[in-house]
Design a protein around this motif. Structure first.
Motif, PDB file in Angstrom:
ATOM      1  N   LEU A  33       0.827  -1.211   0.000  1.00 60.01           N
ATOM      2  CA  LEU A  33       0.000   0.000   0.000  1.00 60.01           C
ATOM      3  C   LEU A  33       0.863   1.264   0.000  1.00 60.01           C
ATOM      4  O   LEU A  33       0.481   2.284  -0.589  1.00 60.01           O
ATOM      5  N   ALA A  34       2.019   1.196   0.666  1.00 60.98           N
ATOM      6  CA  ALA A  34       2.920   2.357   0.686  1.00 60.98           C
ATOM      7  C   ALA A  34       3.370   2.710  -0.726  1.00 60.98           C
ATOM      8  O   ALA A  34       3.396   3.884  -1.108  1.00 60.98           O
ATOM      9  N   PHE A  35       3.710   1.692  -1.529  1.00 57.93           N
ATOM     10  CA  PHE A  35       4.110   1.950  -2.917  1.00 57.93           C
ATOM     11  C   PHE A  35       2.908   2.296  -3.785  1.00 57.93           C
ATOM     12  O   PHE A  35       3.001   3.121  -4.687  1.00 57.93           O
ATOM     13  N   SER A  36       1.793   1.657  -3.511  1.00 55.75           N
ATOM     14  CA  SER A  36       0.586   1.932  -4.281  1.00 55.75           C
ATOM     15  C   SER A  36       0.131   3.382  -4.091  1.00 55.75           C
ATOM     16  O   SER A  36      -0.310   4.034  -5.033  1.00 55.75           O
ATOM     17  N   GLN A  37       0.273   3.887  -2.864  1.00 54.78           N
ATOM     18  CA  GLN A  37      -0.109   5.266  -2.547  1.00 54.78           C
ATOM     19  C   GLN A  37       1.025   6.255  -2.817  1.00 54.78           C
ATOM     20  O   GLN A  37       0.899   7.439  -2.551  1.00 54.78           O
ATOM     21  N   LYS A  38       2.149   5.717  -3.350  1.00 54.97           N
ATOM     22  CA  LYS A  38       3.331   6.547  -3.654  1.00 54.97           C
ATOM     23  C   LYS A  38       3.749   7.353  -2.430  1.00 54.97           C
ATOM     24  O   LYS A  38       3.880   8.576  -2.460  1.00 54.97           O
ATOM     25  N   LEU A  39       3.958   6.631  -1.366  1.00 62.71           N
ATOM     26  CA  LEU A  39       4.319   7.239  -0.081  1.00 62.71           C
ATOM     27  C   LEU A  39       5.598   8.064  -0.215  1.00 62.71           C
ATOM     28  O   LEU A  39       6.671   7.524  -0.487  1.00 62.71           O
ATOM     29  N   SER A  40       5.460   9.363  -0.058  1.00 61.47           N
ATOM     30  CA  SER A  40       6.508  10.378  -0.143  1.00 61.47           C
ATOM     31  C   SER A  40       7.943   9.904  -0.319  1.00 61.47           C
ATOM     32  O   SER A  40       8.740   9.935   0.601  1.00 61.47           O
ATOM     33  N   GLY A  41       8.274   9.468  -1.512  1.00 64.58           N
ATOM     34  CA  GLY A  41       9.666   9.216  -1.850  1.00 64.58           C
ATOM     35  C   GLY A  41      10.284   7.972  -1.261  1.00 64.58           C
ATOM     36  O   GLY A  41      11.508   7.859  -1.202  1.00 64.58           O
ATOM     37  N   LEU A  42       9.474   7.002  -0.803  1.00 60.79           N
ATOM     38  CA  LEU A  42      10.031   5.774  -0.254  1.00 60.79           C
ATOM     39  C   LEU A  42      10.724   4.986  -1.368  1.00 60.79           C
ATOM     40  O   LEU A  42      10.078   4.537  -2.308  1.00 60.79           O
ATOM     41  N   PRO A  43      12.053   4.829  -1.311  1.00 54.05           N
ATOM     42  CA  PRO A  43      12.776   4.151  -2.405  1.00 54.05           C
ATOM     43  C   PRO A  43      12.608   2.637  -2.337  1.00 54.05           C
ATOM     44  O   PRO A  43      12.675   2.050  -1.256  1.00 54.05           O
ATOM     45  N   PRO A  44      12.399   1.973  -3.496  1.00 49.82           N
ATOM     46  CA  PRO A  44      12.192   0.514  -3.507  1.00 49.82           C
ATOM     47  C   PRO A  44      13.351  -0.276  -2.923  1.00 49.82           C
ATOM     48  O   PRO A  44      13.141  -1.332  -2.324  1.00 49.82           O
ATOM     49  N   GLU A  45      14.585   0.244  -3.068  1.00 52.21           N
ATOM     50  CA  GLU A  45      15.721  -0.513  -2.528  1.00 52.21           C
ATOM     51  C   GLU A  45      15.641  -0.647  -1.006  1.00 52.21           C
ATOM     52  O   GLU A  45      16.247  -1.555  -0.425  1.00 52.21           O
ATOM     53  N   THR A  46      14.888   0.249  -0.359  1.00 50.27           N
ATOM     54  CA  THR A  46      14.677   0.154   1.080  1.00 50.27           C
ATOM     55  C   THR A  46      13.983  -1.151   1.437  1.00 50.27           C
ATOM     56  O   THR A  46      14.209  -1.729   2.497  1.00 50.27           O
ATOM     57  N   VAL A  47      13.137  -1.624   0.520  1.00 47.08           N
ATOM     58  CA  VAL A  47      12.392  -2.856   0.757  1.00 47.08           C
ATOM     59  C   VAL A  47      13.161  -4.074   0.269  1.00 47.08           C
ATOM     60  O   VAL A  47      13.341  -5.056   1.006  1.00 47.08           O
ATOM     61  N   PHE A  48      13.622  -4.027  -0.976  1.00 52.11           N
ATOM     62  CA  PHE A  48      14.159  -5.236  -1.601  1.00 52.11           C
ATOM     63  C   PHE A  48      15.533  -5.645  -1.076  1.00 52.11           C
ATOM     64  O   PHE A  48      15.786  -6.825  -0.836  1.00 52.11           O
ATOM     65  N   GLN A  49      16.423  -4.693  -0.910  1.00 54.00           N
ATOM     66  CA  GLN A  49      17.785  -5.050  -0.522  1.00 54.00           C
ATOM     67  C   GLN A  49      17.878  -5.687   0.868  1.00 54.00           C
ATOM     68  O   GLN A  49      18.586  -6.685   1.050  1.00 54.00           O
ATOM     69  N   PRO A  50      17.173  -5.166   1.888  1.00 54.56           N
ATOM     70  CA  PRO A  50      17.263  -5.806   3.209  1.00 54.56           C
ATOM     71  C   PRO A  50      16.727  -7.234   3.226  1.00 54.56           C
ATOM     72  O   PRO A  50      17.096  -8.027   4.096  1.00 54.56           O
ATOM     73  N   LEU A  51      15.857  -7.563   2.266  1.00 56.13           N
ATOM     74  CA  LEU A  51      15.273  -8.898   2.243  1.00 56.13           C
ATOM     75  C   LEU A  51      16.260  -9.976   1.807  1.00 56.13           C
ATOM     76  O   LEU A  51      16.030 -11.160   2.048  1.00 56.13           O
ATOM     77  N   LEU A  52      17.327  -9.570   1.154  1.00 56.58           N
ATOM     78  CA  LEU A  52      18.230 -10.542   0.535  1.00 56.58           C
ATOM     79  C   LEU A  52      19.263 -11.107   1.502  1.00 56.58           C
ATOM     80  O   LEU A  52      20.375 -11.440   1.103  1.00 56.58           O
ATOM     81  N   LYS A  53      18.906 -11.221   2.762  1.00 59.48           N
ATOM     82  CA  LYS A  53      19.782 -11.871   3.737  1.00 59.48           C
ATOM     83  C   LYS A  53      19.674 -13.381   3.550  1.00 59.48           C
ATOM     84  O   LYS A  53      18.572 -13.930   3.433  1.00 59.48           O
ATOM     85  N   ASP A  54      20.808 -14.045   3.525  1.00 56.24           N
ATOM     86  CA  ASP A  54      20.837 -15.480   3.222  1.00 56.24           C
ATOM     87  C   ASP A  54      19.938 -16.299   4.137  1.00 56.24           C
ATOM     88  O   ASP A  54      19.242 -17.217   3.693  1.00 56.24           O
ATOM     89  N   ASN A  55      19.944 -15.985   5.433  1.00 55.95           N
ATOM     90  CA  ASN A  55      19.146 -16.787   6.371  1.00 55.95           C
ATOM     91  C   ASN A  55      17.655 -16.612   6.122  1.00 55.95           C
ATOM     92  O   ASN A  55      16.881 -17.565   6.222  1.00 55.95           O
ATOM     93  N   LEU A  56      17.229 -15.395   5.774  1.00 57.04           N
ATOM     94  CA  LEU A  56      15.808 -15.147   5.496  1.00 57.04           C
ATOM     95  C   LEU A  56      15.382 -15.829   4.200  1.00 57.04           C
ATOM     96  O   LEU A  56      14.311 -16.435   4.127  1.00 57.04           O
ATOM     97  N   VAL A  57      16.228 -15.706   3.178  1.00 55.92           N
ATOM     98  CA  VAL A  57      15.931 -16.329   1.884  1.00 55.92           C
ATOM     99  C   VAL A  57      15.898 -17.844   2.024  1.00 55.92           C
ATOM    100  O   VAL A  57      15.001 -18.521   1.499  1.00 55.92           O
ATOM    101  N   GLY A  58      16.889 -18.385   2.733  1.00 51.58           N
ATOM    102  CA  GLY A  58      16.987 -19.832   2.896  1.00 51.58           C
ATOM    103  C   GLY A  58      15.790 -20.434   3.603  1.00 51.58           C
ATOM    104  O   GLY A  58      15.400 -21.576   3.310  1.00 51.58           O
ATOM    105  N   LYS A  59      15.185 -19.706   4.522  1.00 55.06           N
ATOM    106  CA  LYS A  59      14.023 -20.209   5.260  1.00 55.06           C
ATOM    107  C   LYS A  59      12.719 -20.039   4.494  1.00 55.06           C
ATOM    108  O   LYS A  59      11.655 -20.459   4.970  1.00 55.06           O
ATOM    109  N   GLY A  60      12.787 -19.384   3.327  1.00 56.22           N
ATOM    110  CA  GLY A  60      11.579 -19.181   2.526  1.00 56.22           C
ATOM    111  C   GLY A  60      10.727 -18.014   2.983  1.00 56.22           C
ATOM    112  O   GLY A  60       9.654 -17.754   2.415  1.00 56.22           O
ATOM    113  N   LEU A  61      11.198 -17.283   3.994  1.00 51.74           N
ATOM    114  CA  LEU A  61      10.421 -16.154   4.520  1.00 51.74           C
ATOM    115  C   LEU A  61      10.316 -15.020   3.499  1.00 51.74           C
ATOM    116  O   LEU A  61       9.274 -14.367   3.386  1.00 51.74           O
ATOM    117  N   VAL A  62      11.399 -14.807   2.762  1.00 52.08           N
ATOM    118  CA  VAL A  62      11.426 -13.714   1.777  1.00 52.08           C
ATOM    119  C   VAL A  62      10.462 -14.010   0.632  1.00 52.08           C
ATOM    120  O   VAL A  62       9.715 -13.132   0.183  1.00 52.08           O
TER     121      VAL A  62
END
Length: 436
Positions: A177-206
């Motif tokens: 919803l934040a991206f859908s509402q174009k929340l004041s300049g929130l950059p996409p890398e703020t969301v995607f890059q932190p998700l790419l932690k090996d332990n999170l990806v490996g557990k399928g959480l990402v």
């Protein structure tokens, strides 16, 4: 005498006043000391000690006093003189979790809490959307807080494993919803890059989080909008990185997102993979042709790429022609020299074309490819009949294919002029067929 007396009195009064002033001035001066003269210094601003607990309690109190009414809360926050520039992270902790969290974690810290946070409401978009709009209002009045929102979101996303499943769903809905509402300049890398932690990806959480995010975002937005966000976050070419290492394949991607009801996303990814493989094949072919490699080596390279990439036969024919023509060092305006170069290239690599033009359908596709290129490239426009004749002489194009194109061809690009230019050759073919 009378006047002299008056003037004498006035002079005495004036002299007395002056004497009083001099004595007062002398008495007000500081007496010198052995320590030297004292110089007064300007007071400096002394930073107050950090007190995020008191700030958090004050914000919580605003929520409680207004019974969670975000409109009233926004107005109250606007009218307060709380130090948001110093405690911006703490503010968003209160918004998301209802109170302050322990430094560097998602665990609740001591202090008051309120029950109107994003993570306290139900996992429904209509209940989370008001919080997004509320944050948007806050950011418009205090745009500097966007960095604090980024900080808190980054910390929460890097700590997905410490949230309950229901809380992760709420975070994914909020993010969409934040991206859908174009929340004041929130950059996409703020969301995607932190998700790419090996332990999170490996557990399928990402993968689960990003799937919920995609589904929620696509309710109000198009696939193109989603791709635009992925591109800005530098993830459009790396979607498989959201998958655990053992499942990073086109098949796994297709199966997962097809089950999730996102077939258009699967088609987009298939197209991206296809484009990458075509580019790789073109690059390999270009290198071999420029090095004048043995034709058998080139044929084997093409076969390997076709096998690995599962490229359609028609696409292979198109690629071969593009690469062969791109490898020609064309002359500027010398028409005859260009004709010689084109015919030499056809003759040199006829065996390569022959190997993959294995049916009338593929031969016709090659002929259409020649037609389009001669139409779009002015230096080749007059070479169409000569190129076709050369392909015929090298047994790449069959007589039936040429006659079919001449009488029933469907591509309109330059067709009228090319048909006229090819008439003498077609007539010769027909006469030769009659003689036989």
């Amino acid at each position: 005498m009378k006047y002299n007396a008056i003037y004498s009195i006035r002079f005495c009064v004036f002299f007395g006043s002056c004497l009083i002033l001099v004595l007062h001035f002398c008495s007000s001066k500081e007496k010198p000391t052995l320590g030297g003269q004292r110089i007064k210094t300007r007071k400096r601003n002394i930073a107050a000690p950090l007190d995020p607990a008191a700030f958090a309690d004050a914000v919580v109190q605003i929520y409680l006093e207004n019974d969670g009414d975000l409109e009233l809360i926004a107005k109250s926050i606007e009218s307060t003189d709380l130090n948001y520039s110093r405690y911006g992270d703490t503010f968003f902790e209160v918004v998301f979790t209802g109170g302050r969290t322990q430094p560097g974690t998602t665990k609740p810290d001591e202090g008051e809490r309120h029950p109107y946070s994003i993570l306290d409401c139900e996992a429904k978009r209509e209940l989370i959307l008001p919080s997004v709009i509320y944050i948007q209002k806050i950011l418009r009045r205090r745009p500097f807080l966007i960095k604090n929102l980024e900080n808190v979101m980054r910390r929460f996303l890097q700590s997905l494993e410490f949230f309950e499943e229901n809380e992760r769903i709420k975070l994914s809905i909020f993010t969409a919803l934040a991206f859908s509402q174009k929340l004041s300049g929130l950059p996409p890398e703020t969301v995607f890059q932190p998700l790419l932690k090996d332990n999170l990806v490996g557990k399928g959480l990402v993968l689960t989080f990003i799937t919920d995010f995609f589904k929620e975002y696509l309710i109000d937005n198009s696939l193109d909008d989603l791709i635009s966000i992925l591109k800005r976050g530098k993830m459009d070419d790396n979607l498989l990185e959201f998958f655990p290492s053992g499942k990073r394949s086109a098949e796994a991607f297709s199966e997962h997102f097809t089950k999730a009801g996102m077939v258009p996303l699967v088609e987009y990814n298939d197209k991206k993979i296809f484009e990458v493989k075509v580019k790789e094949m073109k690059s390999a072919l270009t290198t071999l042709i420029s090095e004048e490699a043995d034709i058998s080596e080139v044929i084997e390279t093409v076969k390997q790429h076709v096998k690995d990439a599962k490229l359609p036969e028609i696409e292979v024919v198109r690629i071969l022609w593009d690469v062969l023509m791109d490898a020609v060092q064309w002359s500027g305006k010398n028409q005859q020299q260009n004709a010689n170069l084109a015919l030499r290239q056809v003759k040199t690599w006829a065996k390569l074309l022959n190997t993959f033009c294995t049916s009338g359908k593929l031969e016709l596709e090659l002929l259409y490819k020649v037609q389009v290129q001669c139409y779009e490239d002015t230096k080749l426009m007059k070479l169409f009949p000569e190129v076709v004749r050369s392909l015929y002489d090298q047994d790449v194009l069959a007589e039936d294919t040429i006659l079919h194109w001449f009488s029933k061809g469907t591509n309109p690009k330059g067709r009228q002029s090319f048909v006229k230019a090819l008439e003498p050759f077609v007539k010769w073919l027909e006469e030769a067929e009659e003689e036989e």
